[in-house]
Motif scaffolding. Structure first.
Motif, PDB file in Angstrom:
ATOM      1  N   LYS A  27       0.833  -1.206   0.000  1.00  0.00           N
ATOM      2  CA  LYS A  27       0.000   0.000   0.000  1.00  0.00           C
ATOM      3  C   LYS A  27       0.872   1.261   0.000  1.00  0.00           C
ATOM      4  N   ASP A  28       1.954   1.241   0.752  1.00  0.00           N
ATOM      5  CA  ASP A  28       2.886   2.382   0.762  1.00  0.00           C
ATOM      6  C   ASP A  28       3.471   2.614  -0.626  1.00  0.00           C
ATOM      7  N   LEU A  29       3.861   1.522  -1.284  1.00  0.00           N
ATOM      8  CA  LEU A  29       4.444   1.628  -2.626  1.00  0.00           C
ATOM      9  C   LEU A  29       3.420   2.123  -3.642  1.00  0.00           C
ATOM     10  N   GLU A  30       2.166   1.679  -3.487  1.00  0.00           N
ATOM     11  CA  GLU A  30       1.108   2.162  -4.382  1.00  0.00           C
ATOM     12  C   GLU A  30       0.885   3.664  -4.176  1.00  0.00           C
ATOM     13  N   ASN A  31       0.929   4.115  -2.930  1.00  0.00           N
ATOM     14  CA  ASN A  31       0.772   5.538  -2.648  1.00  0.00           C
ATOM     15  C   ASN A  31       1.923   6.352  -3.249  1.00  0.00           C
ATOM     16  N   ALA A  32       3.138   5.823  -3.125  1.00  0.00           N
ATOM     17  CA  ALA A  32       4.300   6.510  -3.687  1.00  0.00           C
ATOM     18  C   ALA A  32       4.184   6.617  -5.209  1.00  0.00           C
ATOM     19  N   THR A  33       3.803   5.514  -5.847  1.00  0.00           N
ATOM     20  CA  THR A  33       3.652   5.504  -7.306  1.00  0.00           C
ATOM     21  C   THR A  33       2.559   6.468  -7.746  1.00  0.00           C
ATOM     22  N   PHE A  34       1.477   6.533  -6.988  1.00  0.00           N
ATOM     23  CA  PHE A  34       0.366   7.450  -7.278  1.00  0.00           C
ATOM     24  C   PHE A  34       0.846   8.902  -7.266  1.00  0.00           C
ATOM     25  N   ILE A  35       1.635   9.275  -6.272  1.00  0.00           N
ATOM     26  CA  ILE A  35       2.130  10.650  -6.155  1.00  0.00           C
ATOM     27  C   ILE A  35       3.049  11.008  -7.318  1.00  0.00           C
ATOM     28  N   LEU A  36       3.852  10.044  -7.758  1.00  0.00           N
ATOM     29  CA  LEU A  36       4.809  10.326  -8.836  1.00  0.00           C
ATOM     30  C   LEU A  36       4.141  10.606 -10.175  1.00  0.00           C
TER      31      LEU A  36
END
Length: 386
Positions: free
Chosen positions: A126-135
């Motif tokens: 979930k953290d990685l998905e959030n990071a990818t979303f922001i990018l």
């Protein structure tokens, strides 16, 4: 120091709290994790065309780890009569013990990394998905406030002026051995600024609201509490404290998409440790694949690889997500400003307050009161984080 009546019912609690306070003074991880030779190793890394594994040197440890472990676990916690308060102190002892193991293994490669994992964890899917979303968001708009143009002397003056809104006094130290542009050392009430850094106006706004508006506020609120644990730190307080600090950036109107992307890149960099990347691998991931300029890529890589793999940096993004959702649900942020506390212990903090063993915060982050945020895009991004 706030006055409180220590009744016989809680004398054992205050004795244990005082014992832990005497033991914990030397285990501030930030005193040991910043390399002493950053500039020279950065120069070697760039000269080698990014294919060199830096050999960082670290400060010497100023305590006996075995003796500290023994003293922590010798506390007679069964004398604390309240189950929730006793559980808090049990969790605290395990937390401090883990930090000792972290510090003892700084510079010992994967050994330190695994101890860091125990204390700070690693990004979830979930953290990685959030990071990818922001990018995915565009941060290319030019803004003069983003230009690096202020030296450390000018930055110090900016911090001094900002701090006039609070009536606490802290120390300011200038250092060459810092992986961040600025940081707060809780146990000595010291703000440290990196000597060689060039600050932009936006970064000065970010750092003052982050470091003074939250980290120094919770430092002095913690010192004001009857129980020292509020000052020394609750378990998992990093996630909450960094979340509060980034939320202060947001509420003061200086948080940018570029800054959120920096936090996202930290998540990705910490995840690379789990995949076995070395320093150069993580740098290439950020610089070549994600197109970060080499100085930013180096700084983020340094932050996560120092010590042998420091996983703390992924907690900033998770922290702002949790604090944002907490605040938007009309919950009281004041309880989280009472010291170096964490969200999961809110019921215990409230119980301590009800029993007269803790007090409301003396200082409140002014950004939370004024609310100068006016960017609907940032609001949308934070609201969308899973």
């Amino acid at each position: 120091m706030s006055k409180i009546k220590i009744t016989e019912d809680y004398q054992d609690l205050f004795d244990i709290d005082g014992n832990l306070n005497r033991l914990v003074k030397n285990i501030e991880v930030l005193n040991y994790i910043n390399p002493l030779n950053i500039a020279s190793e950065k120069k070697k890394f760039f000269s080698a065309k990014y294919n060199y594994e830096p050999e960082f040197k670290y400060p010497k440890i100023r305590f006996n780890g075995y003796k500290l472990h023994r003293l922590f676990f010798s506390q007679r916690l069964e004398r604390i009569i309240d189950d929730d308060i006793r559980q808090l102190y049990e969790d605290i002892i395990y937390e401090y013990s883990g930090l000792i193991e972290c510090i003892e293994t700084i510079g010992h490669g994967r050994k330190f990394y695994f101890n860091s994992l125990k204390s700070f964890g690693t990004p979830t899917e979930k953290d990685l998905e959030n990071a990818t979303f922001i990018l995915r968001f565009d941060d290319s708009d030019f803004n003069e406030e983003m230009l690096p143009m202020y030296n450390v002397t000018e930055a110090r003056a900016y911090f001094d002026e900002f701090s006039k809104r609070y009536d606490f006094k802290y120390n300011i130290k200038i250092s060459n051995n810092l992986s961040a542009a600025a940081m707060v050392l809780n146990n000595t009430q010291t703000l440290v600024l990196r000597k060689s850094h060039k600050f932009s106006l936006n970064q000065l706004k970010v750092l003052t609201n982050h470091e003074i508006g939250v980290h120094m506020v919770t430092t002095f609120n913690g010192l004001d509490q009857p129980l020292k644990v509020f000052s020394n730190g609750f378990p998992n307080n990093v996630e909450t404290q960094e979340g509060l600090a980034v939320y202060s950036e947001f509420m003061s109107g200086c948080l940018t998409i570029e800054r959120l992307k920096e936090l996202a890149f930290r998540v990705i960099a910490v995840d690379s440790l789990h995949k076995g990347y070395n320093f150069a691998d993580t740098f290439h991931l950020l610089h070549s694949q994600h197109k970060l300029n080499r100085d930013k890529a180096f700084t983020i890589t340094l932050r996560v690889h120092r010590g042998g793999g420091f996983t703390k940096d992924h907690l900033y993004l998770r922290g702002i997500r949790n604090v944002y959702k907490y605040a938007k649900s009309d919950n009281d942020l004041g309880v989280l400003l009472t010291g170096k506390v964490s969200q999961e212990y809110i019921p215990t903090i409230e119980k301590l307050q009800d029993k007269g063993l803790a007090i409301a915060p003396k200082y409140i982050t002014d950004a939370y009161v004024n609310n100068d945020n006016a960017d609907p895009n940032l609001d949308f991004i934070l609201k969308s984080l899973k």
